[in-house]
Design an enzyme around this catalytic site. Structure first.
Site, mmCIF file in Angstrom:
data_model
loop_
_atom_site.group_PDB
_atom_site.id
_atom_site.type_symbol
_atom_site.label_atom_id
_atom_site.label_comp_id
_atom_site.label_asym_id
_atom_site.label_seq_id
_atom_site.Cartn_x
_atom_site.Cartn_y
_atom_site.Cartn_z
ATOM 1 N N LYS A 1 0.846 -1.203 0.000
ATOM 2 C CA LYS A 1 0.000 0.000 0.000
ATOM 3 C C LYS A 1 0.867 1.233 0.000
ATOM 4 C CE LYS A 1 -4.032 1.899 0.197
ATOM 5 N NZ LYS A 1 -3.523 2.735 -0.917
ATOM 6 N N THR B 1 -4.874 13.059 6.076
ATOM 7 C CA THR B 1 -3.491 13.248 6.523
ATOM 8 C C THR B 1 -3.449 14.370 7.561
ATOM 9 O OG1 THR B 1 -2.752 12.561 4.340
ATOM 10 C CG2 THR B 1 -1.114 13.608 5.753
ATOM 11 N N SER C 1 -7.132 5.486 3.764
ATOM 12 C CA SER C 1 -7.049 4.677 2.543
ATOM 13 C C SER C 1 -7.421 3.232 2.847
ATOM 14 C CB SER C 1 -5.625 4.693 1.974
ATOM 15 O OG SER C 1 -5.465 5.749 1.071
ATOM 16 N N LYS D 1 5.146 2.239 8.265
ATOM 17 C CA LYS D 1 3.976 3.072 8.612
ATOM 18 C C LYS D 1 2.714 2.223 8.792
ATOM 19 C CE LYS D 1 3.675 7.036 6.204
ATOM 20 N NZ LYS D 1 3.256 8.130 5.277
ATOM 21 N N ASN E 1 -2.232 19.789 0.303
ATOM 22 C CA ASN E 1 -3.374 19.094 0.899
ATOM 23 C C ASN E 1 -3.215 18.941 2.408
ATOM 24 O OD1 ASN E 1 -5.821 17.575 0.941
ATOM 25 N ND2 ASN E 1 -4.584 15.747 1.129
ATOM 26 N N LYS F 1 5.116 1.862 -3.059
ATOM 27 C CA LYS F 1 5.132 3.249 -3.542
ATOM 28 C C LYS F 1 5.338 3.246 -5.042
ATOM 29 C CE LYS F 1 5.052 7.368 -1.544
ATOM 30 N NZ LYS F 1 4.516 7.671 -0.206
HETATM 31 N N1 GLU Z 1 0.930 8.890 -0.006
HETATM 32 C C1 GLU Z 1 0.411 8.765 1.336
HETATM 33 C C2 GLU Z 1 1.508 8.319 2.281
HETATM 34 O O1 GLU Z 1 2.661 8.546 2.027
HETATM 35 C C3 GLU Z 1 -0.836 7.902 1.386
HETATM 36 C C4 GLU Z 1 -0.663 6.483 0.942
HETATM 37 C C5 GLU Z 1 -1.967 5.716 0.861
HETATM 38 O O2 GLU Z 1 -2.999 6.286 1.128
HETATM 39 O O3 GLU Z 1 -1.888 4.520 0.519
HETATM 40 O O4 GLU Z 1 1.269 7.831 3.345
#
Ligand code: GLU
Length: 417
Positions: A68, A188, A345, A92, A218, A104
Site C-alpha cells: 500500500k 493526513t 485509505s 507506517k 493538501n 510506492k
Molecule cells: N501517499 C500517502 C503516504 O505517504 C498515502 C498512501 C496511501 O494512502 O496509501 O502515506
C-alpha cells in the site's frame, strides 16, 4: 534539498533490527523490496507527438497484507527514492496496525508542465504499465505528491477496462463518486492534528501554542485550518513561492482564499519571510508538510520549536535528527504524523471490498482511535526501551513485520508487543 531517502530507510531498518536482535534473514528481507517494477510511460502530447518518461512501482513488503502506498509525479522521482518511500510505508502501515504492507510508485515528470489531456494520457499509460502487478489483493496505489482523486479515478477506470471489471478497491483516494471514502481528502491533516494535540498536551504547551507550517498543499492547508479552529495560533505558513508570518496568528480563512484565488499564500496581507526564517521562527510547534529533506543540520541547530510533527515523508535528514535529539526537541516521526492518509485509505479499501459506505463521523472516530492507539504504543515502547519516538516507531513497525514474516516461515516469534 536532496536527501538519500533510501539510505535513511535502510538505516532505520538496521537500527530496529539491531535493537530487536533479529536475525540477518529478516534484515535482508526488509532491505530488499519484494518487487521493483521499472516501466516505460509513453503518453501523447497535445501537439500529437509521443513522449516517454520512466515510471516505477515498488512493493516493499506484503508480509502483513497487500502492498500500500502513494504514486508520486515529480521530476525528482528516482528508483531509489521510490524504494525508500516504499520501505517507510511498510513501517507506517505496521505501526498503524493496518492489515497492509508497504509500496510506492512514481513517474519522473513535472506534471505542472502538462495539460489535462496529457496528464490523463500519462496516468492511463502508467496504469497499463503496472496493471499486471496491482490489485486489491496485491498492491493498492493511492495519491502522493502531485496526484489527486482525479488521477486515482483514471487509474481505477483504466484498470477496470483492462480487466473487464469494476474494481474500485484497486486504488484509494478516489473521488466520492468513484467509490472514495468520506474524510480521505482531509485524512493526513486530521491524523496529524490528533497527534499534535496529544503531544502538545503531554509536553504541557499552552492552549494557544504557536504553530509554524511549512507547505500549504493538501496536508498543510487543512492542518492549518484545523489547528486554528482548535485554538492554536498558526503564526506562519509557506508554499513553494514563499512564506508569510503574523505573530498574532494568521487569518486562515483569508490565507486559504488568497491561495485559491491568487495562487500563493505570499499575496496575503502579512510579512513575507524567507524559507530559512520560517523554520527557525519562535514557536512551540513546527510542522514540515512539504517535501523531504527540509530540515538539515544547520536548521536543526537553530530552530526554536519544542515539538516537530512530520506531516511530510522524510523531512529531517539523519544528521538533523541527531541534532534535534541532542537538543531535546520532541519529533513525532513521519511514519506516525503522516499516517492519517494511509489509514483512511485502508478504510476506503475495506469499504470497497465490502460494498459499504461509512459516514464521515464513523471514519473520523475510527481514524482518531487508530492515531491515539499508535501514539500510545509509541510512547510506551519509547519509554520501555529509552528510545526517541522515531527509533521507537521503527522498532514497533519492524517488530510487527518480522512477527508476520516469522509466522509465515514457521520461525519462532516473540517480538511485537
Ligand atoms: N501517499 C500517502 C503516504 O505517504 C498515502 C498512501 C496511501 O494512502 O496509501 O502515506
Amino acid at each position: 534539498m536532496t536527501l538519500d531517502l533510501h539510505r535513511l530507510a535502510l538505516d532505520a531498518i538496521d537500527a530496529a533490527v539491531d535493537e530487536l536482535h533479529l536475525d540477518d534473514g529478516i534484515r535482508a528481507s526488509l532491505h530488499h523490496p519484494e518487487r521493483t517494477l521499472t516501466v516505460q510511460v509513453p503518453y501523447v502530447a497535445d501537439d500529437g507527438t509521443l513522449r516517454v518518461v520512466p515510471g516505477y512501482r515498488v512493493a516493499h513488503s506484503t508480509a502483513r497484507g497487500p502492498a500500500k502506498g502513494g504514486t508520486r509525479f515529480h521530476l525528482d522521482v528516482t528508483p531509489e527514492e521510490v524504494a525508500g518511500l516504499a520501505t517507510l510505508m511498510s513501517v507506517k502501515t505496521a505501526l498503524m496496525n493496518l492489515p497492509l504492507g508497504g509500496g510506492k510508485g512514481g513517474v519522473t515528470i513535472d506534471p505542472k508542465q502538462l495539460s489535462d489531456a496529457e496528464l490523463e494520457s500519462l496516468t492511463r499509460s502508467y496504469t497499463r504499465a503496472i496493471a499486471a502487478n496491482i490489485g486489491p489483493d496485491t498492491d493498492v496505489p493511492a495519491p502522493d505528491v502531485n496526484t489527486t482523486p482525479r488521477h486515482m479515478d483514471w487509474i481505477a477506470d483504466e484498470y477496470g477496462r483492462i480487466t473487464g471489471t469494476t474494481t474500485p478497491a484497486v486504488v484509494t483516494g478516489k473521488s466520492l463518486a468513484a467509490g472514495g471514502s468520506l474524510g480521505r481528502d482531509t485524512a493526513t491533516a486530521a491524523g496529524c492534528r490528533t497527534v499534535v494535540l496529544a503531544a502538545a498536551k503531554r509536553l504541557g504547551f499552552p492552549a494557544d501554542a504557536r504553530v509554524v507550517i511549512q507547505g500549504f498543499g493538501n496536508a498543510g492547508a487543512h492542518l492549518a485550518r484545523m489547528l486554528d479552529a482548535d485554538g492554536l495560533r498558526v503564526v506562519a505558513v509557506s508554499d513553494s513561492q514563499g512564506a508569510i508570518h503574523d505573530p498574532r496568528g494568521l487569518n486562515l480563512a483569508a490565507v486559504t482564499e488568497t491561495k485559491e484565488t491568487r495562487g500563493s499564500v505570499i499575496h496575503h496581507d502579512a510579512e513575507v519571510i524567507g524559507p530559512e526564517e520560517l523554520l527557525t521562527l519562535d514557536c512551540e510547534i513546527l510542522v514540515p508538510a512539504a517535501l523531504e529533506g527540509a530540515i538539515d543540520t544547520g536548521t536543526a541547530e537553530r530552530l526554536r520549536a519544542g515539538l516537530i510533527a512530520e506531516a511530510a515523508n522524510g523531512p529531517c535528514t539523519a544528521e538533523a535528527d541527531a541534532v534535534l535529539r541532542e537538543r531535546g526537541v520532541t519529533v513525532v516521526p513521519d511514519v506516525l504524523a503522516s499516517a492519517g492518509g494511509v489509514t483512511v485509505s485502508c478504510f476506503e479499501w475495506q469499504q470497497n471490498l465490502r460494498g459499504e459506505r461509512w459516514s464521515a463521523q464513523d471514519v473520523s472516530a475510527r481514524l482518531d482511535a487508530r492515531m491515539n492507539a499508535a501514539l500510545e504504543d509509541l510512547w510506551r515502547v519509547a519509554e520501555q526501551r529509552h528510545l526517541p519516538l522515531r527509533a521507537a516507531a521503527n522498532v514497533l513497525g519492524v517488530a510487527r513485520i518480522a512477527e508476520a514474516l516469522e509466522a509465515r516461515t514457521g520461525q519462532p516469534a516473540e517480538l511485537a508487543s
